[in-house]
Design an enzyme around this catalytic site. Structure first.
Site, PDB file in Angstrom:
ATOM      1  N   ARG A  22      55.424  16.588  63.186  1.00 60.73           N
ATOM      2  CA  ARG A  22      54.162  17.136  63.691  1.00 60.73           C
ATOM      3  C   ARG A  22      53.519  18.128  62.719  1.00 60.73           C
ATOM      4  NH1 ARG A  22      55.499  19.050  69.638  1.00 60.73           N
ATOM      5  NH2 ARG A  22      57.451  19.609  68.570  1.00 60.73           N
ATOM      6  N   ASN A  40      54.631  14.879  70.822  1.00 60.58           N
ATOM      7  CA  ASN A  40      55.799  14.027  71.033  1.00 60.58           C
ATOM      8  C   ASN A  40      55.739  13.425  72.424  1.00 60.58           C
ATOM      9  OD1 ASN A  40      57.005  14.529  68.571  1.00 60.58           O
ATOM     10  ND2 ASN A  40      58.255  16.221  69.317  1.00 60.58           N
TER      11      ASN A  40
END
Length: 852
Positions: A22, A40
């Site tokens: 990320r 996620n």
């Protein structure tokens, strides 16, 4: 709003959680001046980016080509979606819950990265010598993960609230510790402490042992780290105390990443010998840990391929050939053929004065190879640094690091468990308060010198739970694995997740470990098996577990499972021949198999046995496996050679120590009492090793074969000229079976008789050993080629524990290829029984799919 503004959604699955994915997305979105979000989810990582079309295209290119070091993308889909008005900036949003059908790949544990090592080496850094330093590019994953998504509250780090400084790192997308779930420092993270001897009474201050998936979080009893180790050395002083104890020759139990190690000074004969005595492990090689590649090169030869394995992020144990004089029974260290413990005169010089005593010859008495690994946790780096500072100049900091268990039991996981189970072995303990949720041994590998490819001997830490990718989608099955060297396997879609090494299913402790993983794998993968598959043997522990599972039960014979595993690894569909060569396995005709030529069609789900080695007797049954002299004498009796040779040759090597039992053996053989016949390749190796006096009684599995292989003379047994290896190879002809079946038989009786005749003439054991290996390789290749020609099946798969024999793994594929055959071998799993669960799962998955 500009006309060329676009919004695009990317869905990325694979190993993309817990690897800095990320923040990587955040950075490349900023580089292209894009707005949007990343999160996620159960299906992987969801990304939405918005901006100019050219910038969005550039983002897609970077997403594919600039991945973080640990990321592994399996699929990446994209679609244009409606533009969102008024969006400002790019945000990382909270994770969604894991759920059934998630496509996330769980990351394996990763060795300490260079950046974290630099932090630990800097006296001005707040993590100087801190033994739990990590970031998104390194550190524990699988062993501390309870559920997916991989977030801190779903790991064993849930008990350690972040201090303000660590929290700022964790929340900063531009920091390499952004969302590093094990992030910690000496202020807020786990701590180590030193215990001199196991304490009496309840170990109230030794941390909390959590069963896999039990959870700790903020539950009562989740004490802060400062409550642990009260009154004992903690932090760096604890590791310093451990280093001093090791330098003084003491034996330590050290809590690490996937369990405990037993450690001692690898250069001390006294320490290594005492560890062997206490652990009841007289001969089996011990692994060592050294601080870096330069240290390794002072002990072993390191090829470029071995260097890549040693220094890779998985950090397995790598078997490397020792420098002359450092292993394999050199310099006065006897290797008794009867398997008795090595008995060294403490006053006798063991090492040539020209060679520095870098490691004890007791590390690897049966083989010239030493299992070496480099540090893979911050604690290891600190320990070896402090230990090395205590040694005299010229010494290599080398520590034995072997599994923290008693013989045959699983590796110890928690503090209380270790204090209870290892108190009779270890003098001192180094404990810490970060729970290990999943016990995982070190992986063991080596490099094939002919191909340069790595080969697994044990697959565990660093590689588990990396999946094996299968052909096509399929139903979920749970494979129970074999009885020895057990692993489990769970399938999900087109992936097979093979567990870490579990061990030999001979005790309740290993059964408990098996049950832990059988429950944990489906839970963390969020799947529900539709069936369970087991071995044919009716009396295995795994058989009982399968029958009590409540699921439909499928079965697959051991050796066919070996071949299905090779085919699955190579994603081969359709007919193939397979050579399954190992110790012993329950055959589907009720006999004992172990040297089989099989036909397997994994699409038509057809299989049959087409060839085998000639059967040999096992006088005493299981006792013959522990005492190979019984197999040798039984085979001699079977061939009519029933009296020891006395005219110029030595009598049978075992008569000195087993004369009384040897005199009684003919009665068993005449009556056929407790004397099963087997076609086992491994037992043939045992018989030859015993006849040559190399090993008449074993103390660990494969010992007789290992000594036989390394006794070979110097005509390139492991490489060089393939043709030279076959100089004067013993004959191993083909014949038909004498039981009325159509099975082709490799006449290994003739091979053994040739061994006997040369031994009786006094031919050096090294020459006999090499000619035996060469004759067996040639015979196996001839048998496979003969059947391949008749069946028109040119593909041969190789599997079984005998393929861990380096001579076979080098020369048998070459011999088969020279006969025009295509050879399939293992690349992702060991050729031994550690691959069985994959073969079981692959076969069962196709069977269920065929039923619709």
């Amino acid at each position: 709003m500009p006309d060329d503004l676009v919004r695009r959604k990317f869905t990325v699955s694979g190993q993309v959680q817990g690897v800095g994915f990320r923040p990587f997305v955040y950075r490349i979105a900023a580089d292209h001046a894009l707005t949007g979000t990343v999160s996620n989810t159960a299906a992987g990582v969801f990304i939405e980016v918005q901006g100019l079309a050219a910038s969005v295209d550039g983002f897609g290119h970077d997403l594919a080509h600039k991945l973080p070091p640990l990321a592994r993308v399996v699929s990446c889909t994209q679609q244009d979606i409606p533009v969102m008005e008024g969006e400002e900036g790019f945000r990382i949003v909270a994770s969604g819950d894991g759920g059934a059908g998630h496509e996330v790949l769980i990351s394996a544990d990763v060795a300490t990265c260079d950046d974290c090592q630099a932090d630990m080496s800097d006296p001005a850094n707040r993590r100087h010598l801190y033994p739990f330093t990590n970031c998104t590019n390194c550190g524990p994953r699988y062993t501390i993960t309870r559920f997916i998504p991989y977030d801190r509250d779903k790991t064993s780090m849930a008990c350690f609230p972040l201090c303000p400084v660590c929290a700022a790192e964790y929340e900063n997308p531009l920091d390499r510790r952004f969302h590093a779930q094990p992030n910690a420092c000496p202020v807020c993270g786990p701590r180590v402490w030193y215990v001199d001897g196991a304490p009496d009474g309840p170990a109230a201050d030794t941390g909390y042992d959590a069963a896999p998936g039990s959870g700790r979080g903020d539950e009562p009893g989740c004490a802060p780290a400062s409550d642990h180790g009260a009154g004992r050395p903690t932090g760096t002083p604890a590791i310093q105390a451990l280093a001093q104890a090791l330098a003084a020759g003491r034996i330590a139990a050290v809590k690490g990443l996937g369990g405990f190690h037993l450690a001692c000074d690898a250069a001390s004969d006294a320490a290594v010998g005492e560890l062997r005595r206490r652990k009841h492990r007289p001969h089996k090689p011990l692994a060592i840990m050294v601080p870096d590649l330069a240290a390794a090169r002072r002990i072993v030869h390191v090829s470029p391929e071995e260097e890549a394995l040693l220094a890779g992020r998985e950090r397995p144990i790598v078997l490397c050939r020792a420098l002359d004089g450092l292993a394999g029974g050199m310099h006065g260290v006897a290797r008794p053929g009867d398997g008795t413990p090595l008995d060294l005169d403490p006053d006798a010089p063991l090492i040539s004065p020209l060679i520095s005593p870098l490691i004890s010859p007791l590390i690897s008495p049966d083989t010239p190879f030493v299992g070496v690994m480099l540090p893979y946790t911050p604690l290891h780096h600190v320990l070896l640094r402090l230990y090395g500072a205590l040694l005299p100049e010229g010494r290599v900091p080398a520590l034995v690091m072997t599994s923290g268990n008693a013989g045959g039991e699983p590796i110890c996981l928690g503090n209380r468990e270790a204090l209870r189970r290892l108190s009779s072995i270890a003098d001192v303990f180094l404990l810490h308060d970060r729970d290990i949720l999943i016990r995982t041994d070190d992986s063991v590998t080596r490099v094939n010198p002919a191909t340069g490819a790595p080969q697994f001997l044990r697959r565990a830490r660093g590689f588990t739970p990396r999946p094996v990718f299968l052909e096509g989608d399929g139903p979920c099955v749970l494979a129970m694995g074999p009885e020895l060297k057990n692993t489990l396997c769970v399938t999900r879609g087109d992936k097979a997740f093979v567990s870490q090494h579990i061990g030999d299913m001979h005790n309740l402790e290993t059964l408990g470990f098996h049950r832990e993983i059988a429950a944990h794998l489906p839970r963390i993968l969020q799947v529900t098996p539709q069936a369970v598959v087991r071995d044919l043997h009716p009396d295995y522990m795994t058989t009982a577990e399968a029958e009590q599972s409540g699921l439909p039960v499928l079965t697959l014979q051991h050796h066919f499972a070996h071949i299905h595993a090779v085919l699955a690894e190579n994603r081969h569909d359709g007919p193939a021949l397979g050579l399954a060569l190992d110790g012993t396995g329950h055959g589907d005709d009720g006999t004992v198999w172990g040297g089989e030529l099989l036909y397997v069609d994994n699409v038509a789900l057809d299989h049959q046995r087409l060839g085998r080695l000639a059967r040999i007797p096992l006088p005493g049954g299981e006792a013959a496996i522990r005492e190979p002299w019984r197999i040798a004498q039984g085979l001699l009796w079977h061939l009519g050679l029933r009296e020891p040779v006395t005219d110029g040759a030595r009598p049978w090597p075992w008569l000195r120590d087993h004369a009384q039992a040897a005199a009684l053996l003919p009665r068993l053989l005449e009556r056929g009492v407790n004397t099963p016949l087997t076609s086992s390749c491994g037992r043939l190796f045992d018989a030859v090793s015993a006849l040559l006096g190399l090993c008449t009684t074993v103390t660990y599995e494969g010992q007789a074969a290992i000594r036989l292989e390394h006794a070979q003379d110097a005509i390139t047994p492991h490489g060089g000229s393939h043709g030279a290896f076959f100089t004067h190879a013993y004959p191993s002809p083909l014949r038909g079976a004498r039981d009325g079946s159509d099975t082709l038989v490799l006449d290994t009786h003739a091979l053994f008789r040739a061994v006997h005749d040369d031994w009786a003439r006094g031919t050096p054991p090294g020459e006999v050993a090499r000619r035996f290996h060469a004759g067996l390789v040639a015979g196996l290749a001839d048998m496979a080629a003969a059947v391949a020609g008749v069946m028109d099946v040119p593909v041969v798969a190789l599997s079984g524990g005998a393929m861990q024999n380096l001579t076979l793994s080098v020369h048998l594929p070459q011999a088969l290829a020279a006969r025009g055959l295509t050879v399939l071998t293992h690349a992702e799993l060991p050729p031994g029984d550690g691959c069985i669960s994959l073969g079981q799962a692959a076969r069962a998955r196709r069977e269920l799919a065929g039923r619709g």
